[in-house]
Design a protein around this motif. Sequence first.
Motif: not given
Length: 139
Positions: A1-9, A113-117, A122-130
């Motif tokens: 898994m790369t460039n991915t962010f797992i949000k809290v449940a 703040e990093a989590y919010q960022q 996320g899901d933008s062209e350069n952002g992580p997949k959420l």
Amino acid sequence: MTNTFIKVALDCPVEIGVAPTSSKDNKPAHLIQYELLSQDPYVYTLEDLIYEVHIRHKQIPDSEVQVRGEEIRAALFQKKHPCLRASMLPKKHGWGVHHNQEGKIALYAMESEAYQQFIETGDSENGPKLFYAMRSSRG
């Protein structure tokens, strides 16, 4: 898994990132995950983390790991392992999980703040997949 962010449940019971604890002699896997990832962000890939958690959870002595490490690793990965979406860290303890471009992992408290960022980009062209962490309950 790369460039991915797992949000809290969605059913995460806490509102801030909480360090897991345990009164057991043998630490649970999510506590070992927390210790490793909070002390050494962006050091472990998912496979490396699974392996490190395994040898610590099973309390395999360093001497045995030095001699049989490759054999232990090969046997461990004979079966599939869940990704961090199933970990108690994002499900119950309020920690987001980021996999960078190299697949290395770090934790972010849900109130940071990093989590919010990550959420905002996320899901933008350069952002992580959420992705959300898996829910603890059906519903």
